[in-house]
Design a protein around this motif. Structure first.
Motif, PDB file in Angstrom:
ATOM      1  N   MET A 133       0.764  -1.287  -0.060  1.00 32.65           N
ATOM      2  CA  MET A 133       0.030  -0.204  -0.199  1.00 32.65           C
ATOM      3  C   MET A 133       0.939   1.395   0.042  1.00 32.65           C
ATOM      4  SD  MET A 133      -2.869  -0.812   2.644  1.00 32.65           S
ATOM      5  CE  MET A 133      -3.946   0.421   2.726  1.00 32.65           C
ATOM      6  N   TYR A 134       2.006   1.203   0.697  1.00 35.03           N
ATOM      7  CA  TYR A 134       2.832   2.438   0.665  1.00 35.03           C
ATOM      8  C   TYR A 134       4.085   2.072  -0.023  1.00 35.03           C
ATOM      9  CZ  TYR A 134      -0.517   3.154   4.303  1.00 35.03           C
ATOM     10  OH  TYR A 134      -1.752   3.426   4.746  1.00 35.03           O
ATOM     11  N   PRO A 135       4.165   2.187  -1.445  1.00 33.26           N
ATOM     12  CA  PRO A 135       5.441   1.703  -2.022  1.00 33.26           C
ATOM     13  C   PRO A 135       6.193   2.949  -2.236  1.00 33.26           C
ATOM     14  CG  PRO A 135       3.828   2.056  -3.622  1.00 33.26           C
ATOM     15  CD  PRO A 135       3.195   2.134  -2.253  1.00 33.26           C
ATOM     16  N   GLU A 136       7.701   2.758  -2.115  1.00 33.74           N
ATOM     17  CA  GLU A 136       8.521   3.818  -2.340  1.00 33.74           C
ATOM     18  C   GLU A 136       9.654   3.587  -3.436  1.00 33.74           C
ATOM     19  OE1 GLU A 136       8.832   5.967   2.185  1.00 33.74           O
ATOM     20  OE2 GLU A 136       9.107   3.696   2.124  1.00 33.74           O
ATOM     21  N   LEU A 137      10.135   4.448  -4.129  1.00 32.48           N
ATOM     22  CA  LEU A 137      11.045   4.478  -5.033  1.00 32.48           C
ATOM     23  C   LEU A 137      12.553   4.251  -4.375  1.00 32.48           C
ATOM     24  CD1 LEU A 137      10.276   6.834  -7.537  1.00 32.48           C
ATOM     25  CD2 LEU A 137       9.787   4.531  -7.923  1.00 32.48           C
ATOM     26  N   GLY A 138      13.698   3.817  -5.257  1.00 35.84           N
ATOM     27  CA  GLY A 138      14.767   3.323  -4.553  1.00 35.84           C
ATOM     28  C   GLY A 138      15.529   4.609  -4.097  1.00 35.84           C
ATOM     29  N   PHE A 139      15.986   4.373  -2.854  1.00 37.21           N
ATOM     30  CA  PHE A 139      16.817   5.142  -1.782  1.00 37.21           C
ATOM     31  C   PHE A 139      15.516   6.284  -1.193  1.00 37.21           C
ATOM     32  CE2 PHE A 139      20.771   3.948  -4.089  1.00 37.21           C
ATOM     33  CZ  PHE A 139      21.142   3.265  -2.905  1.00 37.21           C
ATOM     34  N   GLN A 140      14.401   5.893  -1.338  1.00 35.80           N
ATOM     35  CA  GLN A 140      13.296   7.070  -0.710  1.00 35.80           C
ATOM     36  C   GLN A 140      12.520   5.935   0.208  1.00 35.80           C
ATOM     37  OE1 GLN A 140      11.301   9.177  -3.959  1.00 35.80           O
ATOM     38  NE2 GLN A 140      13.085   9.257  -5.137  1.00 35.80           N
ATOM     39  N   GLU A 141      13.044   4.643   0.305  1.00 36.49           N
ATOM     40  CA  GLU A 141      12.377   3.692   1.177  1.00 36.49           C
ATOM     41  C   GLU A 141      12.089   4.194   2.611  1.00 36.49           C
ATOM     42  OE1 GLU A 141      15.142   3.093  -0.210  1.00 36.49           O
ATOM     43  OE2 GLU A 141      14.569   1.440  -2.028  1.00 36.49           O
ATOM     44  N   PHE A 142      11.919   5.727   3.175  1.00 31.60           N
ATOM     45  CA  PHE A 142      11.917   5.729   4.643  1.00 31.60           C
ATOM     46  C   PHE A 142      10.868   5.268   5.207  1.00 31.60           C
ATOM     47  CE2 PHE A 142      14.235   9.218   1.972  1.00 31.60           C
ATOM     48  CZ  PHE A 142      15.379   9.054   2.773  1.00 31.60           C
ATOM     49  N   ARG A 143       9.647   5.288   4.804  1.00 32.09           N
ATOM     50  CA  ARG A 143       8.582   4.662   5.817  1.00 32.09           C
ATOM     51  C   ARG A 143       8.994   3.000   5.884  1.00 32.09           C
ATOM     52  NH1 ARG A 143       4.220   1.622   5.260  1.00 32.09           N
ATOM     53  NH2 ARG A 143       2.555   1.967   6.802  1.00 32.09           N
ATOM     54  N   THR A 144       9.203   2.551   4.699  1.00 31.87           N
ATOM     55  CA  THR A 144       9.549   1.131   4.813  1.00 31.87           C
ATOM     56  C   THR A 144      10.656   0.670   5.679  1.00 31.87           C
ATOM     57  OG1 THR A 144       8.928   1.314   2.158  1.00 31.87           O
ATOM     58  CG2 THR A 144       9.884  -0.838   3.102  1.00 31.87           C
ATOM     59  N   ALA A 145      11.694   1.559   5.517  1.00 33.55           N
ATOM     60  CA  ALA A 145      12.588   1.293   6.588  1.00 33.55           C
ATOM     61  C   ALA A 145      12.240   1.265   8.056  1.00 33.55           C
ATOM     62  CB  ALA A 145      13.899   2.154   6.308  1.00 33.55           C
ATOM     63  N   GLU A 146      11.441   2.206   8.254  1.00 36.35           N
ATOM     64  CA  GLU A 146      11.112   2.505   9.652  1.00 36.35           C
ATOM     65  C   GLU A 146      10.180   1.420  10.179  1.00 36.35           C
ATOM     66  OE1 GLU A 146       8.913   6.138  10.091  1.00 36.35           O
ATOM     67  OE2 GLU A 146      10.898   7.189   9.314  1.00 36.35           O
ATOM     68  N   LYS A 147       9.225   0.902   9.224  1.00 33.27           N
ATOM     69  CA  LYS A 147       8.330  -0.300   9.551  1.00 33.27           C
ATOM     70  C   LYS A 147       9.288  -1.413   9.794  1.00 33.27           C
ATOM     71  CE  LYS A 147       4.440  -2.616   8.912  1.00 33.27           C
ATOM     72  NZ  LYS A 147       3.320  -2.497   9.550  1.00 33.27           N
ATOM     73  N   ILE A 148      10.382  -1.694   9.005  1.00 29.61           N
ATOM     74  CA  ILE A 148      11.346  -3.023   9.161  1.00 29.61           C
ATOM     75  C   ILE A 148      11.933  -2.711  10.535  1.00 29.61           C
ATOM     76  CG2 ILE A 148      13.474  -3.747   8.383  1.00 29.61           C
ATOM     77  CD1 ILE A 148      12.440  -3.106   5.535  1.00 29.61           C
ATOM     78  N   GLU A 149      12.496  -1.533  10.835  1.00 33.45           N
ATOM     79  CA  GLU A 149      13.119  -1.389  12.054  1.00 33.45           C
ATOM     80  C   GLU A 149      12.267  -1.655  13.518  1.00 33.45           C
ATOM     81  OE1 GLU A 149      16.324   2.433  11.012  1.00 33.45           O
ATOM     82  OE2 GLU A 149      14.127   2.786  11.339  1.00 33.45           O
ATOM     83  N   GLU A 150      11.201  -1.157  13.357  1.00 30.86           N
ATOM     84  CA  GLU A 150      10.203  -1.284  14.271  1.00 30.86           C
ATOM     85  C   GLU A 150       9.965  -2.854  14.518  1.00 30.86           C
ATOM     86  OE1 GLU A 150       6.407   0.674  13.784  1.00 30.86           O
ATOM     87  OE2 GLU A 150       5.352  -1.061  14.716  1.00 30.86           O
ATOM     88  N   TYR A 151       9.799  -3.557  13.360  1.00 32.93           N
ATOM     89  CA  TYR A 151       9.306  -4.907  13.538  1.00 32.93           C
ATOM     90  C   TYR A 151      10.751  -5.714  14.107  1.00 32.93           C
ATOM     91  CZ  TYR A 151       7.705  -9.450  12.159  1.00 32.93           C
ATOM     92  OH  TYR A 151       7.253 -10.814  12.268  1.00 32.93           O
ATOM     93  N   LEU A 152      11.919  -5.514  13.618  1.00 33.18           N
ATOM     94  CA  LEU A 152      13.054  -6.221  14.094  1.00 33.18           C
ATOM     95  C   LEU A 152      13.505  -5.886  15.496  1.00 33.18           C
ATOM     96  CD1 LEU A 152      15.371  -5.486  11.038  1.00 33.18           C
ATOM     97  CD2 LEU A 152      14.309  -7.737  11.629  1.00 33.18           C
ATOM     98  N   LYS A 153      13.194  -4.504  16.004  1.00 29.16           N
ATOM     99  CA  LYS A 153      13.118  -4.068  17.396  1.00 29.16           C
ATOM    100  C   LYS A 153      12.197  -5.013  18.274  1.00 29.16           C
ATOM    101  CE  LYS A 153      14.926   0.557  16.973  1.00 29.16           C
ATOM    102  NZ  LYS A 153      14.402   1.727  16.623  1.00 29.16           N
ATOM    103  N   ASN A 154      11.125  -5.240  17.714  1.00 26.52           N
ATOM    104  CA  ASN A 154      10.201  -6.277  18.388  1.00 26.52           C
ATOM    105  C   ASN A 154      10.603  -7.345  18.772  1.00 26.52           C
ATOM    106  OD1 ASN A 154       8.498  -4.008  19.390  1.00 26.52           O
ATOM    107  ND2 ASN A 154       7.317  -4.294  17.518  1.00 26.52           N
ATOM    108  N   LEU A 155      11.600  -8.013  17.670  1.00 25.77           N
ATOM    109  CA  LEU A 155      12.071  -9.224  17.986  1.00 25.77           C
ATOM    110  C   LEU A 155      13.259  -9.432  18.942  1.00 25.77           C
ATOM    111  CD1 LEU A 155      12.046 -10.367  14.050  1.00 25.77           C
ATOM    112  CD2 LEU A 155      10.672 -10.726  15.971  1.00 25.77           C
ATOM    113  N   GLY A 156      13.815  -8.139  19.416  1.00 18.80           N
ATOM    114  CA  GLY A 156      14.854  -8.078  20.352  1.00 18.80           C
ATOM    115  C   GLY A 156      16.324  -7.710  19.582  1.00 18.80           C
ATOM    116  N   LEU A 157      15.979  -7.478  18.163  1.00 11.26           N
ATOM    117  CA  LEU A 157      17.153  -7.258  17.418  1.00 11.26           C
ATOM    118  C   LEU A 157      17.609  -5.665  17.487  1.00 11.26           C
ATOM    119  CD1 LEU A 157      16.504  -9.471  14.549  1.00 11.26           C
ATOM    120  CD2 LEU A 157      18.307  -9.702  16.018  1.00 11.26           C
TER     121      LEU A 157
END
Ligand SMILES: [Zn+2]
Ligand SMILES: [Zn+2]
Length: 406
Positions: free
Chosen positions: A28-52
């Motif tokens: 739903m929230y696609p981003e072009l190359g090197f503009q993946e800011f929302r995408t990166a935040e979502k990934i970071e949040e998920y990984l942090k919840n895994l204790g990483l």
């Protein structure tokens, strides 16, 4: 570990909704190359919840290391993050909300699969002898991997091997494409400017017509792929953009020709076949014949992706367990490019095609098409494949099953 087969099945099937939801959110929230800011935040949040502890690299890349319960090699698992400048035409509840941008290659699924795999692999932390480096890479479509490697993604800890996969519409859902050797083609892009002398079309003898020369280059250079290099060494030369002229009664001064040269064998333009040298030779010869001069610019966009035989074998065993047998493991190669090739140039790697084409579900549109979509039933196959391949990798390395012990 004797119960691990059962455990993994249960853990994977428990992630069905979560992985699908992740994929749909990225979609739903696609981003072009090197503009993946929302995408990166979502990934970071998920990984942090895994204790990483995820870290940023090259602005929108996300890297996180899972340290196992003992020392050993570091395995890199990679997913790409970028979408494409395509306007989605799918009528689906999770269609792109970012106008003119679409996950039309399946990278949304790659991120969801790797996050799902990470969630399971952290549970195996204590039995992993070594580290897993999860790499979420920006801008695959325009060679982002090299930038991450230059930023040090293969160091600290030093990466020994790498794995990745691509959702693949040309293969049927439930199939996995695996093959040792070259699997994705190398691509060089070129621009040739043919220079003649502009003039009046009523007095062609006072001009030098670059259009005839350009036409001759397009024709003659076809011998590279059909006469000079063995047909058993796949080579594709395509002129995809031709520019010249203003109107009917003027012979133009220049013609520009742009296109690509792809090869599916090791070495690419540095290979003994030297396809780009052959193109230069033909351009030079034809321009001389037509009294024209020329400029030619050629650059490497992707290297050929070469799968390491031992890494393929590790994944083949994992794929057999994942699918239940090896009937749907197929040998597959493509003339498309994939910048995972840059990781595979540095460390022994394997990259698989995850079949997702299903005509009934309308998931057999070509990649990069505005109707591209994936069969979400294959998401968990991807998760299980990465989990089993990773665990098998550490087991093989620990027991010295591979010849090149770490
Ligand atoms: Zn693509
Ligand atoms: Zn892709």
């Amino acid at each position: 570990m004797n119960n691990s087969v059962l455990d993994i099945d249960v853990l994977v099937s428990g992630l069905e909704d979560e992985v699908k939801d992740l994929r749909r959110d990225f979609h739903m929230y696609p981003e072009l190359g090197f503009q993946e800011f929302r995408t990166a935040e979502k990934i970071e949040e998920y990984l942090k919840n895994l204790g990483l502890k995820p870290e940023r690299v090259a602005d929108t890349g996300v890297v996180s290391v899972l340290e196992g319960g003992g020392s050993g090699p570091t395995l890199l698992l990679r997913a790409d993050m970028d979408a494409l400048p395509v306007t989605e035409e799918n009528k689906i509840p999770y269609a792109s909300l970012n106008n003119g941008i679409m996950h039309a290659c399946g990278h949304d699924a790659h991120m969801a699969i790797l996050l799902g795999a990470a969630k399971i692999l952290v549970k195996y932390k204590d039995i992993i002898k070594g580290n897993i480096k999860f790499v979420f890479q920006p801008n695959e479509e325009i060679a982002g991997a090299k930038i991450l490697i230059d930023a040090g993604v293969l160091e600290n800890p030093k990466v020994n091997s790498a794995m990745g996969l691509h959702i693949w519409a040309p293969l049927k859902s439930g199939e996995i494409g695996l093959k040792a050797g070259p699997v994705f083609a190398s691509m060089d892009i070129f621009k040739i400017t043919v220079k003649g002398k502009g003039g009046h079309t009523g007095y062609p003898e006072t001009a030098v017509d670059p259009i005839i020369a350009a036409a001759d280059i397009i024709q003659t250079s076809q011998i590279i792929q059909t006469r000079e290099i063995s047909l058993l060494k796949p080579t594709v030369l395509i002129f995809s953009k031709v520019n010249a002229g203003a109107t009917n009664n003027i012979i133009p001064e220049t013609v520009t020709l742009q296109g690509s040269l792809r090869y599916l064998y090791e070495g690419g333009s540095e290979s003994p076949e030297h396809p780009s040298d052959r193109l230069k030779r033909i351009v030079k010869g034809v321009c001389e014949t037509h009294n024209c001069s020329f400029d030619m610019n050629l650059e490497r966009e992707n290297s050929v992706l070469v799968n390491d035989p031992e890494m393929v074998e590790i994944m083949r065993v994992a794929a057999t367990v994942t699918l239940g047998d090896d009937r749907n493991i197929v040998e597959h190669v493509t003339m498309a490019g994939e910048d995972f090739a840059e990781f595979a140039r540095e460390v022994p790697s394997v990259f698989a095609f995850l079949g997702a084409g299903n005509h009934e579900k309308e998931t057999d549109f070509p990649h990069h098409n505005s109707r591209f979509n994936i069969d979400e039933d294959v998401l968990l196959i991807g998760v299980e494949l990465l989990v089993r391949s990773s665990l098998r990798y550490f087991k093989i390395k620990e027991t010295g099953g591979n010849k090149d012990s770490e």
